[in-house]
Design a protein around this motif. Sequence first.
Motif, PDB file in Angstrom:
ATOM      1  N   GLN A 215      -5.792   2.623   1.276  1.00 40.78           N
ATOM      2  CA  GLN A 215      -6.501   3.123   2.530  1.00 40.78           C
ATOM      3  C   GLN A 215      -6.487   2.547   3.980  1.00 40.78           C
ATOM      4  O   GLN A 215      -6.350   2.454   4.761  1.00 40.78           O
ATOM      5  CB  GLN A 215      -7.008   4.500   2.268  1.00 40.78           C
TER       6      GLN A 215
ATOM      7  N   GLN B 279      -0.522  -1.715   7.933  1.00 37.75           N
ATOM      8  CA  GLN B 279       0.348  -1.994   7.370  1.00 37.75           C
ATOM      9  C   GLN B 279       1.427  -1.770   6.478  1.00 37.75           C
ATOM     10  O   GLN B 279       1.168  -0.529   6.572  1.00 37.75           O
ATOM     11  CB  GLN B 279      -0.648  -2.394   6.341  1.00 37.75           C
ATOM     12  N   THR B 280       2.541  -2.171   6.595  1.00 39.84           N
ATOM     13  CA  THR B 280       3.477  -1.625   6.674  1.00 39.84           C
ATOM     14  C   THR B 280       4.464  -2.281   5.355  1.00 39.84           C
ATOM     15  O   THR B 280       3.904  -3.042   5.106  1.00 39.84           O
ATOM     16  CB  THR B 280       4.596  -1.093   8.485  1.00 39.84           C
ATOM     17  N   LEU B 281       5.510  -1.505   5.360  1.00 39.21           N
ATOM     18  CA  LEU B 281       6.583  -2.144   4.285  1.00 39.21           C
ATOM     19  C   LEU B 281       6.952  -3.651   5.233  1.00 39.21           C
ATOM     20  O   LEU B 281       6.519  -4.671   3.976  1.00 39.21           O
ATOM     21  CB  LEU B 281       7.220  -1.440   3.770  1.00 39.21           C
TER      22      LEU B 281
ATOM     23  N   TYR C  89      12.041   2.997  -1.154  1.00 36.15           N
ATOM     24  CA  TYR C  89      13.107   4.266  -0.634  1.00 36.15           C
ATOM     25  C   TYR C  89      13.633   3.921   0.891  1.00 36.15           C
ATOM     26  O   TYR C  89      14.481   4.348   1.007  1.00 36.15           O
ATOM     27  CB  TYR C  89      12.839   5.410  -2.091  1.00 36.15           C
ATOM     28  N   ILE C  90      12.550   4.377   1.187  1.00 36.25           N
ATOM     29  CA  ILE C  90      12.666   4.753   2.583  1.00 36.25           C
ATOM     30  C   ILE C  90      13.266   4.127   3.946  1.00 36.25           C
ATOM     31  O   ILE C  90      13.884   3.788   4.626  1.00 36.25           O
ATOM     32  CB  ILE C  90      11.134   5.414   3.846  1.00 36.25           C
TER      33      ILE C  90
ATOM     34  N   PRO D 190       0.612  -1.205  -0.066  1.00 43.03           N
ATOM     35  CA  PRO D 190      -0.106   0.210   0.156  1.00 43.03           C
ATOM     36  C   PRO D 190       0.821   1.385  -0.221  1.00 43.03           C
ATOM     37  O   PRO D 190       2.640   1.404   0.794  1.00 43.03           O
ATOM     38  CB  PRO D 190      -1.128   0.115   1.512  1.00 43.03           C
ATOM     39  N   PHE D 191       0.379   2.525  -0.829  1.00 47.13           N
ATOM     40  CA  PHE D 191       1.633   3.547  -0.511  1.00 47.13           C
ATOM     41  C   PHE D 191       0.169   5.044  -0.700  1.00 47.13           C
ATOM     42  O   PHE D 191      -1.540   4.602  -0.948  1.00 47.13           O
ATOM     43  CB  PHE D 191       2.197   3.887  -1.929  1.00 47.13           C
ATOM     44  N   SER D 192      -0.037   5.955   0.212  1.00 50.36           N
ATOM     45  CA  SER D 192      -0.702   6.515   0.106  1.00 50.36           C
ATOM     46  C   SER D 192      -1.512   7.547  -1.392  1.00 50.36           C
ATOM     47  O   SER D 192      -1.890   7.757  -1.401  1.00 50.36           O
ATOM     48  CB  SER D 192      -0.182   7.616   1.288  1.00 50.36           C
TER      49      SER D 192
ATOM     50  N   LEU E  91      -3.888   0.887   5.339  1.00 49.62           N
ATOM     51  CA  LEU E  91      -3.072   1.162   5.930  1.00 49.62           C
ATOM     52  C   LEU E  91      -3.632   2.155   7.751  1.00 49.62           C
ATOM     53  O   LEU E  91      -2.657   1.838   8.075  1.00 49.62           O
ATOM     54  CB  LEU E  91      -2.861   2.843   5.296  1.00 49.62           C
TER      55      LEU E  91
ATOM     56  N   TYR F 179       7.009   3.541  -5.420  1.00 55.14           N
ATOM     57  CA  TYR F 179       8.462   3.231  -5.140  1.00 55.14           C
ATOM     58  C   TYR F 179       9.386   4.027  -3.334  1.00 55.14           C
ATOM     59  O   TYR F 179       9.997   3.210  -3.357  1.00 55.14           O
ATOM     60  CB  TYR F 179       9.675   4.211  -5.824  1.00 55.14           C
ATOM     61  N   ASN F 180       8.093   5.194  -3.204  1.00 53.28           N
ATOM     62  CA  ASN F 180       8.787   5.685  -1.739  1.00 53.28           C
ATOM     63  C   ASN F 180       8.992   4.316  -0.584  1.00 53.28           C
ATOM     64  O   ASN F 180      10.098   4.933  -0.141  1.00 53.28           O
ATOM     65  CB  ASN F 180       8.083   7.378  -1.788  1.00 53.28           C
ATOM     66  N   PRO F 181       7.902   4.120  -0.400  1.00 53.70           N
ATOM     67  CA  PRO F 181       8.216   3.217   0.975  1.00 53.70           C
ATOM     68  C   PRO F 181       8.922   2.012   0.619  1.00 53.70           C
ATOM     69  O   PRO F 181       9.961   1.700   2.013  1.00 53.70           O
ATOM     70  CB  PRO F 181       6.432   2.121   0.938  1.00 53.70           C
TER      71      PRO F 181
END
Lengths: 406, 279
Positions: free
Chosen positions: B70, B77-79, B108-109, B54-56, B73, B104-106
Amino acid sequence: MNQSPNLNSYREGPDEDGRFGIFGGRFVAETLMPLILDLQDEWNKAKTDPAFQAELKHLGAHYIGRPSPLYYAERLTQHLGGAKIYFKREELNHTGSHKINNCIGQILLAKRMGKTRIIAETGAGQHGVASATVAARFGFPCVVYMGATDVERQAPNVFRMKLLGAEVRPVTAGHGTLKDAMNEALRDWVTNVEDTYYLIGTAAGPHPYPELVRDFQAVIGTEAREQMLEAEGRLPDMVVAAVGGGSNAIGIFHPFLDDKNVRIVGVEAGGKGLDGDEHCASLTAGSPGVLHGNRTYLLQDADGQIKEGHSISAGLDYPGIGPEHAWLHQIGRAEYVPIMDEEALEAFQLLTRLEGIIPALEPSHAIAEVIKRAPKMGKDQIILMNLSGRGDKDIFTVGKILGMEL
Amino acid sequence: MTARMDKRFADLAAEGRPALVTYFMGGDPDYASSLEIMKALPKAGSDVIELGMPFSDPMADGPAIQLAGQRALKGGQTLAKTLQMARDFRKDDDATPIVLMGYYNPIYIYGVERFLDEALEAGIDGLIVVDLPPEMDDELCLPALAKGINFIRLATPTTDDKRLPAVLKNTSGFVYYVSMNGITGSALPDPALIGGAVGRIKAHTKLPVCVGFGVKTAEHARAIGASADGVVVGTAIVNQIASSLTADGTASAATVAGVETLVMSLASGVRGARLAAAE
């Protein structure tokens, strides 16, 4: 990847991959890649095409009203008792803000590319109005995506867009602000790639947008630099501008970046304070991440989910910032500071009373920073501030907060 | 890991039928239900699993997958939990390829190296990261390939013959052909057009070509599967989950069962695809 702090020039970015240091880039779905490559080709041709530049200049002079004046704010200067304060009067442009500079440039690109439909995202509605305006002027149908919260707090601009013939589509996802509007515009674009031009309003998004928006807005700083030399015979000591996505700021900063004695100050929306989540200070309180096509500073949680942010000003209510600002922040060429909602409101009222200029809430943040700095500077010093938009659109919001009957 | 994916497609080719690739959002509506759904997929006839991260701000997804993200999250849920879900799944199933799909962002973080190491150890076979085109291969694609995790690229109707070689260059596992310009969950375009597009891609690569975006029913699966090496179904499954939830958004007895029924029906579609094509 590594940025040398001893650059010969701060004005040469981005590189051919659209990067400012580690920031920028092209983080988009495959469907959009061919389009942004086409846009880049067209932009590279237009940049050096005398006919394109001539048309841009002509419309700037006769449609927008350029050059905008450089104004010595005498009463504000006296009131603060320090540095001389000059405003670059972008609020006097046609449509009431700097946004039109970029819209005129991009609509000419859209025309060159043979596109037949314009989409845009808007926060405060200034970019939406400017997009609807150029779409009307050049005969394009136009769809503007706007967060539902912003539709409510910027009602006058919604009405303007509708009068201009644009369709305003409220976006209810998330908090209904600029970030959500941008997501929805990207979804429209990916669906209608053949005929649609996405007119991005700020110096962010995938390459080449940050570069081309900056170049269309750099007219602000180029004019101001010449006007300042004419008025004072020297450059300002400091240039100040509000930063949401950062287009008005990069527009006035960029021509001064290599003037090493000119301090560059960007003002972020501190909202209700940086302790909680109710602010939009991506540089002061965020961290690097990837969103909306570029790597930049973002407000995000430990899992890389993007936060919503908050600002009294719809135009600053964005959890990211243009990649060139991220780079200028990282290498230390520009400093970025937060201003709280309340400080911006006070500045809004002070300027209105002292100078007879009702500023938009976005540049009111910059004014608040000037109010803090000018008294600490000598009377022989000069601050140049970008007065990027007028406040007509904000009078209802401000009236509500001040408890005034309208 | 790459072996698991290659073996699955080789086996299906020998069997003479396309793969059924099923997408669901990890953690929708909660971790335990979502893991049950994942375990039910291969039993109902899914050949490859796409596990959504999931991504915002899912810019290429339609409302159904946005809402699923949504819900996930909101359910916490997290990566890290999505990787854990793959690990839990692998305890019982070491044959079904798992592809992580998201933005990508999750990652990358989380840290690219850490993510790839943990993904490998969790039994992940491939990655689909929507906002990393070939121009961004240094970010994740090349490091993933170096570790032996497939990087599955999307090809779209805007990917013309000039661009196709660049898109296919570092692609492995399979090619995901997005059947239309648009977001997930839109209407299915004409299967004949899709067949032409699949042929065009196959002229450039030996990799299996799977087709997604718009496939909702066994009929669709059968029609698309006539030309494609695999049929991807996402939004229909996500919608099935959404429709089974209680008024306050929690899983019901019908949540896993509904997905099972739908996937069995889709599986019958892909199993009839080549028969239909031969008629």
